[in-house]
Design an enzyme around this catalytic site. Structure first.
Site, PDB file in Angstrom:
ATOM      1  CB  SER B 141     -77.119  13.627  18.098  1.00 34.58           C
ATOM      2  OG  SER B 141     -76.259  14.729  18.365  1.00 34.58           O
ATOM      3  CE1 TYR B 154     -73.147   9.809  18.222  1.00 39.38           C
ATOM      4  CE2 TYR B 154     -73.615  12.160  17.963  1.00 39.38           C
ATOM      5  CZ  TYR B 154     -73.841  10.948  18.600  1.00 39.38           C
ATOM      6  OH  TYR B 154     -74.767  10.888  19.609  1.00 39.38           O
ATOM      7  CE  LYS B 158     -76.738   9.299  17.406  1.00 34.69           C
ATOM      8  NZ  LYS B 158     -77.603   8.267  18.022  1.00 34.69           N
TER       9      LYS B 158
END
Lengths: 258, 265
Positions: B141, B154, B158
């Site tokens: 991401s 998150y 990533k």
């Protein structure tokens, strides 16, 4: 029907990766405008391209900015449109800091940076008329790292990374996407002559991850993707096309080629 | 002849992005194995791939990273080879830093990092048997590179995926196994609609595009990254971010005037 086929302009398209990309895009249905200072090589390339597509050669000295504009406008008139641009023309040789003069500073920065800008600028209005376009800048790993012998080339390529972003931002509403590719060691005919030197190939392979060295075709295929992909979301980025060179510093001895 | 057909494995293959990847790879000629915890959607997706080339569903919950090896083994036993792995299984982890719990941390890291790593290593053990090696694409991401707030779990996961991809690229390089990641941003999926809905304006103005990125644009990039056309790209985090990282405040100028006529005419 013929005139609806897309047109790619390749500056420095007579030889090397520029030439190979011409064939790659010709095979994908593009018409090719080949710009080069070398008329003999340019005409030869275009003669071969004409067996697969419509191609035309335009001689241009990329150190002359007014000549760039005239040439691009002639191309647009000849083909009726411009959809994509690759500027693969560049000049480089090993040169150390204490040997640099104002004259070679100006020459290198002109061919490696200024020309790429003015070719892009000259193509953009024609791309706008075609409803959008793709510009692929030809950078190098030397825009990110150094090697002690390409200070002018490296400075131009680092500047090109910034220019890639700026053009992408400036043209975003006009549907022109701008990216750059950054190759490392590629076996162009000019480089391949080193293959005879003992240990040269091993050194190159240990500096990259892929088990075979890259050929111009490998780079051309990625450029062709950047030109032909449907998504406009791949934009403003420098794409490392370097067989992994920039992603690591060294690898374990057991993995090295001797 | 089917054992000659290249085999692609997609973890999280029943999700919105995963399904697009499965169908695209099937159109490209791969036999595609859908690894997902959702059996109903997983079987649906595998059937759709089967209608194009060949597709099969294998139950696999990425939170149970210990199961990666047996899942790849099941794929190998059914198809006789593995050429491509796409790690698309992931969980979101929106949470202000002050409220992060150890349990939430483990869940996000187990799926997004540990699950992807063990799937890659297990798949690579079969790719090593191929003459031409193989190819791994991890969906990372753009948040692995840049912060957007309340995303510590998150984004950290990533960033780990991006670093992991580089290390895998080195470790698997002797076997001709190429590893890249694909850094996506603002992909239009029902899974993220609720989370990104409240910041839709911010998301839209963060890009050089007047809409969200579509799942089929992600699968177009995956298709390229697993093809021979991208042989020169290795150990790279490919950004599919519509220029999100290239600027901060977007200019609204254009070379068109309000009537849609361009200034150059």
């Amino acid at each position: 029907m013929q005139n609806n086929r897309k047109v790619v302009v390749i500056a420095g398209g007579a030889s090397g990766i520029g030439r190979t990309t011409g064939f790659e895009l010709a095979n994908r249905g593009y018409r090719v405008a080949c710009i080069d200072v070398n008329a003999e090589a340019g005409n030869q390339t275009v003669a071969e391209l004409n067996e697969i597509t419509d191609a035309a050669f335009f001689q241009c000295d990329l150190t002359k900015m007014d000549m760039i504009k005239t040439t691009i406008d002639r191309i647009a008139e000849h083909f009726g449109r411009i959809d994509a641009l690759l500027c693969a023309a560049a000049i480089t040789k090993h040169i150390r800091v204490m040997d640099i003069t104002e004259a070679n500073w100006d020459l290198y920065l002109t061919l490696d940076l200024k020309a790429q800008f003015f070719v892009s600028q000259a193509c953009a209005p024609h791309m706008v008329k075609a409803g959008g376009g793709r510009i692929v800048h030809f950078s190098s790993m030397l825009g990110t790292i150094g090697d002690g012998k390409h200070i002018l080339y490296g400075a131009a390529k680092a500047a090109l990374h910034s220019m890639t972003r700026e053009l992408a931002i400036d043209f975003w509403k006009d549907n022109i996407q701008v990216t750059a590719i950054a190759p490392a060691y590629v076996l162009t005919p000019l480089v391949a002559r080193h293959l005879d030197e003992p240990g040269w190939k091993e050194k190159q392979l240990n500096a990259q991850l892929n088990t075979r060295m890259l050929y111009p075709e490998d780079i051309a295929k990625t450029i062709a993707f950047l030109v032909t992909c449907k998504t406009p979301a791949l934009n403003g980025a420098v794409i490392n096309t370097d067989a992994g060179v920039l992603c690591f510093r060294f690898k374990p001895k057991r993995m090295q080629v001797t | 002849m089917d054992h000659e057909r290249k085999v692609a494995v997609v973890t999280g293959g029943a999700g919105t992005i995963g399904k697009e990847i499965v169908l695209r790879l099937a159109s490209d000629g791969f036999a595609v194995c859908v690894l997902d915890a959702d059996e109903v959607r997983g079987r649906e997706t595998a059937d759709a791939a089967d209608a194009l080339t060949k597709g099969a569903y294998f139950g696999y919950d990425a939170v149970r990273w210990q199961d990666a090896a047996s899942a790849m083994d099941a794929v190998y036993r059914a198809f006789g080879r593995i050429d491509v792995l796409v790690n698309a299984a992931e969980v979101p982890g929106k949470c202000p830093a002050e409220e992060v719990t150890s349990e939430a941390f483990d869940r996000v890291m187990n799926v997004n990092v540990k699950g992807a790593l063990f799937a890659a290593v297990a798949a690579a053990s079969y790719m090593k048997r191929n003459e031409k090696g193989g190819c791994i694409v991890n969906i990372s991401s753009i948040q692995g590179r840049i912060a957007i707030g309340e995303q510590v779990l998150y984004s950290a996961s990533k960033a780990a995926v991006i670093a992991m991809t580089r290390e895998l690229a080195v470790d698997l390089s002797p076997y001709n196994i190429k590893c890249n990641s694909l850094a996506t941003w603002a992909v239009d999926t029902p899974e993220t609609a609720e989370e990104s809905g409240e910041m839709r304006d911010q998301v839209l103005s963060s890009m050089l595009l007047d809409r969200l990125i579509r799942p089929e644009e992600v699968s177009e990039l995956v298709s390229f990254l697993v093809s021979d056309d991208s042989y020169c790209i290795n150990g790279f985090d490919m950004p599919l971010d519509a220029g999100m990282t290239t600027f901060r405040i977007r200019p609204e100028h254009s070379y068109f005037d309000d009537e849609g006529k361009n200034y150059y005419n």
